[in-house]
Design a protein around this motif. Sequence first.
Motif, PDB file in Angstrom:
ATOM      1  N   MET A 101       0.836  -1.170   0.000  1.00  0.00           N
ATOM      2  CA  MET A 101       0.000   0.000   0.000  1.00  0.00           C
ATOM      3  C   MET A 101       0.883   1.236   0.000  1.00  0.00           C
ATOM      4  O   MET A 101       1.902   1.276   0.673  1.00  0.00           O
ATOM      5  CB  MET A 101      -0.909   0.038   1.210  1.00  0.00           C
ATOM      6  CG  MET A 101      -1.628   1.320   1.178  1.00  0.00           C
ATOM      7  SD  MET A 101      -2.645   1.949   2.455  1.00  0.00           S
ATOM      8  CE  MET A 101      -2.656   0.918   3.766  1.00  0.00           C
ATOM      9  N   ASN A 102       0.439   2.246  -0.739  1.00  0.00           N
ATOM     10  CA  ASN A 102       1.101   3.551  -0.744  1.00  0.00           C
ATOM     11  C   ASN A 102       0.060   4.621  -0.466  1.00  0.00           C
ATOM     12  O   ASN A 102      -1.045   4.571  -1.007  1.00  0.00           O
ATOM     13  CB  ASN A 102       1.751   3.841  -2.102  1.00  0.00           C
ATOM     14  CG  ASN A 102       2.974   2.999  -2.345  1.00  0.00           C
ATOM     15  OD1 ASN A 102       3.826   2.863  -1.468  1.00  0.00           O
ATOM     16  ND2 ASN A 102       3.059   2.421  -3.523  1.00  0.00           N
ATOM     17  N   ILE A 103       0.448   5.600   0.362  1.00  0.00           N
ATOM     18  CA  ILE A 103      -0.399   6.757   0.630  1.00  0.00           C
ATOM     19  C   ILE A 103       0.427   7.991   0.322  1.00  0.00           C
ATOM     20  O   ILE A 103       1.525   8.157   0.852  1.00  0.00           O
ATOM     21  CB  ILE A 103      -0.870   6.802   2.096  1.00  0.00           C
ATOM     22  CG1 ILE A 103      -1.704   5.565   2.432  1.00  0.00           C
ATOM     23  CG2 ILE A 103      -1.662   8.077   2.365  1.00  0.00           C
ATOM     24  CD1 ILE A 103      -2.115   5.473   3.887  1.00  0.00           C
ATOM     25  N   THR A 104      -0.107   8.853  -0.549  1.00  0.00           N
ATOM     26  CA  THR A 104       0.563  10.099  -0.900  1.00  0.00           C
ATOM     27  C   THR A 104      -0.335  11.253  -0.491  1.00  0.00           C
ATOM     28  O   THR A 104      -1.437  11.405  -1.033  1.00  0.00           O
ATOM     29  CB  THR A 104       0.840  10.168  -2.420  1.00  0.00           C
ATOM     30  OG1 THR A 104       1.604   9.019  -2.802  1.00  0.00           O
ATOM     31  CG2 THR A 104       1.591  11.437  -2.775  1.00  0.00           C
ATOM     32  N   HIS A 105       0.133  12.057   0.480  1.00  0.00           N
ATOM     33  CA  HIS A 105      -0.623  13.251   0.871  1.00  0.00           C
ATOM     34  C   HIS A 105      -0.282  14.351  -0.116  1.00  0.00           C
ATOM     35  O   HIS A 105       0.871  14.749  -0.249  1.00  0.00           O
ATOM     36  CB  HIS A 105      -0.277  13.671   2.304  1.00  0.00           C
ATOM     37  CG  HIS A 105      -1.007  14.884   2.729  1.00  0.00           C
ATOM     38  ND1 HIS A 105      -0.372  16.065   3.006  1.00  0.00           N
ATOM     39  CD2 HIS A 105      -2.330  15.125   2.888  1.00  0.00           C
ATOM     40  CE1 HIS A 105      -1.265  16.967   3.334  1.00  0.00           C
ATOM     41  NE2 HIS A 105      -2.467  16.420   3.266  1.00  0.00           N
ATOM     42  N   ILE A 106      -1.290  14.862  -0.810  1.00  0.00           N
ATOM     43  CA  ILE A 106      -1.088  15.872  -1.847  1.00  0.00           C
ATOM     44  C   ILE A 106      -1.289  17.271  -1.297  1.00  0.00           C
ATOM     45  O   ILE A 106      -0.661  18.223  -1.736  1.00  0.00           O
ATOM     46  CB  ILE A 106      -2.005  15.580  -3.050  1.00  0.00           C
ATOM     47  CG1 ILE A 106      -1.591  14.229  -3.661  1.00  0.00           C
ATOM     48  CG2 ILE A 106      -1.955  16.692  -4.081  1.00  0.00           C
ATOM     49  CD1 ILE A 106      -2.518  13.703  -4.726  1.00  0.00           C
ATOM     50  N   GLY A 107      -2.129  17.411  -0.294  1.00  0.00           N
ATOM     51  CA  GLY A 107      -2.370  18.706   0.323  1.00  0.00           C
ATOM     52  C   GLY A 107      -3.787  18.793   0.830  1.00  0.00           C
ATOM     53  O   GLY A 107      -4.705  18.247   0.215  1.00  0.00           O
ATOM     54  N   ALA A 166      -4.571  26.811  -7.064  1.00  0.00           N
ATOM     55  CA  ALA A 166      -3.373  27.483  -6.553  1.00  0.00           C
ATOM     56  C   ALA A 166      -3.667  28.109  -5.191  1.00  0.00           C
ATOM     57  O   ALA A 166      -4.826  28.408  -4.869  1.00  0.00           O
ATOM     58  CB  ALA A 166      -2.936  28.564  -7.545  1.00  0.00           C
ATOM     59  N   PRO A 167      -2.636  28.335  -4.388  1.00  0.00           N
ATOM     60  CA  PRO A 167      -2.858  28.975  -3.080  1.00  0.00           C
ATOM     61  C   PRO A 167      -3.324  30.419  -3.233  1.00  0.00           C
ATOM     62  O   PRO A 167      -3.133  31.039  -4.274  1.00  0.00           O
ATOM     63  CB  PRO A 167      -1.496  28.892  -2.401  1.00  0.00           C
ATOM     64  CG  PRO A 167      -0.516  28.686  -3.489  1.00  0.00           C
ATOM     65  CD  PRO A 167      -1.241  27.996  -4.604  1.00  0.00           C
ATOM     66  N   GLY A 168      -3.933  30.925  -2.160  1.00  0.00           N
ATOM     67  CA  GLY A 168      -4.396  32.304  -2.132  1.00  0.00           C
ATOM     68  C   GLY A 168      -5.880  32.454  -2.391  1.00  0.00           C
ATOM     69  O   GLY A 168      -6.465  33.495  -2.103  1.00  0.00           O
ATOM     70  N   ARG A 169      -6.482  31.455  -2.933  1.00  0.00           N
ATOM     71  CA  ARG A 169      -7.903  31.511  -3.265  1.00  0.00           C
ATOM     72  C   ARG A 169      -8.758  31.509  -1.993  1.00  0.00           C
ATOM     73  O   ARG A 169      -8.463  30.807  -1.037  1.00  0.00           O
ATOM     74  CB  ARG A 169      -8.232  30.290  -4.133  1.00  0.00           C
ATOM     75  CG  ARG A 169      -9.646  30.176  -4.570  1.00  0.00           C
ATOM     76  CD  ARG A 169      -9.848  30.728  -5.982  1.00  0.00           C
ATOM     77  NE  ARG A 169     -11.246  30.713  -6.293  1.00  0.00           N
ATOM     78  CZ  ARG A 169     -11.851  29.750  -6.965  1.00  0.00           C
ATOM     79  NH1 ARG A 169     -11.164  28.745  -7.433  1.00  0.00           N
ATOM     80  NH2 ARG A 169     -13.145  29.802  -7.181  1.00  0.00           N
ATOM     81  N   ARG A 170      -9.809  32.319  -1.970  1.00  0.00           N
ATOM     82  CA  ARG A 170     -10.742  32.341  -0.847  1.00  0.00           C
ATOM     83  C   ARG A 170     -12.031  31.658  -1.291  1.00  0.00           C
ATOM     84  O   ARG A 170     -12.533  31.905  -2.371  1.00  0.00           O
ATOM     85  CB  ARG A 170     -11.043  33.770  -0.403  1.00  0.00           C
ATOM     86  CG  ARG A 170     -11.968  33.803   0.825  1.00  0.00           C
ATOM     87  CD  ARG A 170     -12.015  35.159   1.487  1.00  0.00           C
ATOM     88  NE  ARG A 170     -10.781  35.590   2.073  1.00  0.00           N
ATOM     89  CZ  ARG A 170     -10.304  35.207   3.270  1.00  0.00           C
ATOM     90  NH1 ARG A 170     -10.981  34.363   3.994  1.00  0.00           N
ATOM     91  NH2 ARG A 170      -9.181  35.679   3.729  1.00  0.00           N
ATOM     92  N   TYR A 171     -12.539  30.770  -0.437  1.00  0.00           N
ATOM     93  CA  TYR A 171     -13.751  30.019  -0.720  1.00  0.00           C
ATOM     94  C   TYR A 171     -14.828  30.424   0.269  1.00  0.00           C
ATOM     95  O   TYR A 171     -14.635  30.311   1.474  1.00  0.00           O
ATOM     96  CB  TYR A 171     -13.500  28.512  -0.606  1.00  0.00           C
ATOM     97  CG  TYR A 171     -12.404  28.034  -1.532  1.00  0.00           C
ATOM     98  CD1 TYR A 171     -12.629  27.928  -2.896  1.00  0.00           C
ATOM     99  CD2 TYR A 171     -11.158  27.701  -1.040  1.00  0.00           C
ATOM    100  CE1 TYR A 171     -11.635  27.494  -3.751  1.00  0.00           C
ATOM    101  CE2 TYR A 171     -10.153  27.268  -1.888  1.00  0.00           C
ATOM    102  CZ  TYR A 171     -10.395  27.162  -3.243  1.00  0.00           C
ATOM    103  OH  TYR A 171      -9.412  26.742  -4.082  1.00  0.00           O
ATOM    104  N   SER A 172     -15.965  30.865  -0.238  1.00  0.00           N
ATOM    105  CA  SER A 172     -17.077  31.275   0.613  1.00  0.00           C
ATOM    106  C   SER A 172     -17.945  30.075   0.951  1.00  0.00           C
ATOM    107  O   SER A 172     -18.245  29.245   0.095  1.00  0.00           O
ATOM    108  CB  SER A 172     -17.924  32.324  -0.111  1.00  0.00           C
ATOM    109  OG  SER A 172     -19.078  32.613   0.648  1.00  0.00           O
ATOM    110  N   THR A 213      -3.946  28.178   1.690  1.00  0.00           N
ATOM    111  CA  THR A 213      -2.632  28.740   2.035  1.00  0.00           C
ATOM    112  C   THR A 213      -1.470  28.041   1.356  1.00  0.00           C
ATOM    113  O   THR A 213      -0.358  28.570   1.352  1.00  0.00           O
ATOM    114  CB  THR A 213      -2.409  28.695   3.558  1.00  0.00           C
ATOM    115  OG1 THR A 213      -2.485  27.335   3.997  1.00  0.00           O
ATOM    116  CG2 THR A 213      -3.452  29.546   4.287  1.00  0.00           C
ATOM    117  N   ALA A 214      -1.681  26.848   0.795  1.00  0.00           N
ATOM    118  CA  ALA A 214      -0.587  26.122   0.144  1.00  0.00           C
ATOM    119  C   ALA A 214      -1.116  25.388  -1.079  1.00  0.00           C
ATOM    120  O   ALA A 214      -2.270  24.960  -1.113  1.00  0.00           O
ATOM    121  CB  ALA A 214       0.037  25.123   1.115  1.00  0.00           C
ATOM    122  N   GLY A 215      -0.260  25.243  -2.073  1.00  0.00           N
ATOM    123  CA  GLY A 215      -0.633  24.514  -3.283  1.00  0.00           C
ATOM    124  C   GLY A 215      -0.429  23.022  -3.111  1.00  0.00           C
ATOM    125  O   GLY A 215       0.162  22.569  -2.122  1.00  0.00           O
TER     126      GLY A 215
END
Length: 186
Positions: free
Chosen positions: A1-7, A28-34, A44-46
Amino acid sequence: MNITHIGGPTTLLELDGVRLLVDPTFDAPGRRYSFGWGTSSRKTAGPALAVADLGRIDAVLLTHDQHADNLDDAGRALLSTVPRVITTPAGARRLGASGLRPWESTKVGDVEITATPSRHGPAWAVPIVGPTTGFALRASSETVWISGDTVVFPGVLKVADRFDVDIAVLHLGKVQFGRTGRPGSP
């Protein structure tokens, strides 16, 4: 098994030759979601891995589709390129996907996928914030539980009664709602 955390909640799991992507968020980072009612979050991170570098995906496991911190615009665009999307029944209706209620199961390859209870907050909030789900994945060698966005409540505690979990992938975020008086910024 492999687990890759992407973000954020985005994780790639490889079990018994099956590749499952959880909650695709690739903006991309910086986007605000309502989220409505004066609440929002800011990315905050890509992602640690680009969509183009994912390789074959056999299915997307989507804990919920109504919040962009679990399914952003780039993740939503990805859904049409994968053979199967598994989510809540409400999300399935909106997305044309497969929906599972808690404790219902399906298979992708040799991996059994069972929806597990999940809830953003108190029961009275579900009509406002929408339903969520977790997933228990049973492969030949182990059981992986993905919590989804949830608080601890009796439903989530029943996961341990039904499964011998070998690995838990916990969604531990920091969405902050300044209007509620919780620590942090809006």
